[in-house]
Design an enzyme around this catalytic site. Sequence first.
Site, PDB file in Angstrom:
ATOM      1  N   ASP A 147     -19.881   6.816  39.790  1.00 20.16           N
ATOM      2  CA  ASP A 147     -21.012   6.162  40.455  1.00 20.16           C
ATOM      3  C   ASP A 147     -21.927   5.460  39.466  1.00 20.16           C
ATOM      4  O   ASP A 147     -22.441   4.374  39.725  1.00 20.16           O
ATOM      5  CB  ASP A 147     -21.847   7.203  41.215  1.00 20.16           C
ATOM      6  N   ALA A 148     -22.126   6.100  38.297  1.00 18.78           N
ATOM      7  CA  ALA A 148     -23.054   5.540  37.315  1.00 18.78           C
ATOM      8  C   ALA A 148     -22.580   4.155  36.853  1.00 18.78           C
ATOM      9  O   ALA A 148     -23.364   3.238  36.646  1.00 18.78           O
ATOM     10  CB  ALA A 148     -23.184   6.477  36.122  1.00 18.78           C
ATOM     11  N   LYS A 156     -31.616  15.611  46.461  1.00 20.10           N
ATOM     12  CA  LYS A 156     -30.694  14.550  46.885  1.00 20.10           C
ATOM     13  C   LYS A 156     -29.278  15.095  46.734  1.00 20.10           C
ATOM     14  O   LYS A 156     -28.755  15.223  45.630  1.00 20.10           O
ATOM     15  CB  LYS A 156     -30.877  13.288  46.052  1.00 20.10           C
TER      16      LYS A 156
END
Length: 707
Positions: free
Chosen positions: A36-37, A124
């Site tokens: 994701d990064a 989150k």
Amino acid sequence: MTSTLATATQRADELHAILHEHAHRYYVLDEPSIPDAEYDKLFQELQAIEAAYPELARADSPTQRVVGQVLEGFATVHHAVPMLSIRTETDITAAGAQAFDTRVRRELGLAETDPPVAYCAELKFDGLALNLRYEHGVLVQAATRGDGEKGEDVTSNIRTIRQIPLKLRGAAPPVLEVRGEVYMKRADFEAYNERQRALIAAGAKNEKTVVNPRNAAAGAVRQLDPHQSRKRPLSFFAYGLGEVQGWDVPATHSGLLDALAAMGFPVAKQRAVSLGADGLVAFHEAMGAARDQLPYDIDGVVYKVDSRELQARLGFVSREPRWAVAHKYPAQEQVTTLLDIDVQVGRIGTLTPVAKLQPVFVGGTTVSNATLHNEDEIRRKDIRIGDTVIVRRAGDVIPQVVGPVLERRTPDVAALAPFELFTHIGGKCPACGSPIERREGEVAWRCTGGVTCPAQVKQAILHFASRRAVEIEGLGDEIVEQLVDMGIVRTLPELYKLGFAKLNELERMGEKSARKLVDAIERSKATTLPRFLFGLGIRHVGETTAKDLARHFGDIDKLVKASVEQLLEVPDVGPIVANSVFEFFQQERHKTIVDLLMAAGITWPAIEGTASDAHRPLLGKTLVITGTLPTLSRDDARELIEAAGGKVSGSVSKKTNWLVAGEEAGSKLDKARELGIEILDEAGLQALLAAPADVVDAAADDAAPAA
Ligand code: IVH
């Protein structure tokens, strides 16, 4: 100027193609090839270009819409209220929270002298957003977020998640849509992969491992066969609302979370209301520190303006509310280069491939080694030296190489043959040069050097000296390394010939520590048979099996001479364990080690219960321990029960005789009550341990569930 625009146009086109491709892999296939990064970095690069050249911000740019397509096979659900995303605060330092508060205050037109804004801070969760629709209190539909407007109807899969109520407690408004995150706990993810690896090793063709809990959860939710889906245990946290009819929504977000919890939804207890930014910073820091201890992955925290009225005043920009922001933590997955594959030698000669990585900051620490499990796993993932790989480090789980980023494989690496452990180390143990072997049906290669292999000797010593074996306090990696490398200790029993003088010779070993270690070695001689047996490091003999063997045979001589048939008579010992124990003692060198250790003065008290008059009132009884007892640790309680002949099981069933419950006992206590099993506190347990066997038997009959 034109040339800069031309360059930007070209790069924007490239980024469109790359991001669309990755978004498809991520959202549609559940098979991302980059972390994701990395995706975020590319996404931000495109956002920056579009900010500088607004004419390049095309309607179909990945920045202009939330991606996600409806898979064939699931019915489409049009969300009554769109499912939004949250803006991410890019500054991962504490200043991120400050920036959010400043923005909110500005947008509300507040002056510096106005009172602070109240925020609700929560976690989150790194999973998949769901919309659960309840009509008159009954779950009628579960849908994924999809593109935010329309998602997929995944009701049948979601019904298998026990944490999701099928019926609401209390108030039953005509329509109530609850939103939250479906996720997989790390332990469930590890167990799932472990099982998949076993299935694959056993020859199953269509089985795969999953790269991370998020993907495992997404895969399970979007699995077309709910029976398959059920095999992957999922969990859920509620954090918001969709359409509501006929319900007085609480005035604050924190009030809403409490109300959702009261209706029966899991709501993470890690949440806080804060006045102004200070409390948000504190929450961000506290959760960052607690992150590794949480049983599931989080990728940050979320701050929401607590008052719903203020939320309404703030409204939305494009698809993101102005009243919420995600404040991230350092990513738990990163890409780096696989520099080499090292092969390490374990206690029983097992050769384990370990990735040597270009150091990379992941999950809060710098990682330069990661496990590759075994040769089959490397080949299945097609990981090659020189590859760009994804590394994952989450919780206290050791770092893993998830897989290669094939798009970044260079032609040289592509030209390499797939990894072969045997050729990689020239068919020889990297520690002692003995030939290596891989027996049929086993996944691991092993060194055949046995006690002549220094790596095996080191591991054997460390295991024998470990806390759960004979426990030699202060005998760590470094000392053992030196002792073996310097030839001072060549075999395990030689450990007991060590004197003060020899130890004092070692590097960084002062007089005081040397004396302490001599004492610790001396003390370790008085042990128990189960600890001694466990310490020998026989394959498949863990602590429990060691206890079973000790109890059955009573002394070491009988065990050493036992046939496979005799070993099979031990309760809970099956053919794998029986053969392993038998083979271990067939080897002359192992018998010699046992003899030498005993000659060195290792002793243990006679095993009770093998003698006829032993006090073993709990023989044949099964107990379960739950919660925190006032004085005994769980290990202590277990030892006492086992010493009294009883068994301790991890789960409550009809066969359980007693549940020993302490503070904060959870589901086991409920289950025991449900089954009508008698519940004891610590004092009750002590009474049972002290009671004569016939009294215990009578008590057990009384305690038996009515059925
Ligand atoms: S609130 C209007 N709260 O993050 C805000 N989302 O980019 C709607 N997520 O799709 C979302 N934890 O999958 C919210 N505590 C939380 C969350 C959370 C995880 C996910 C969710 C959403 C994405 C937003």
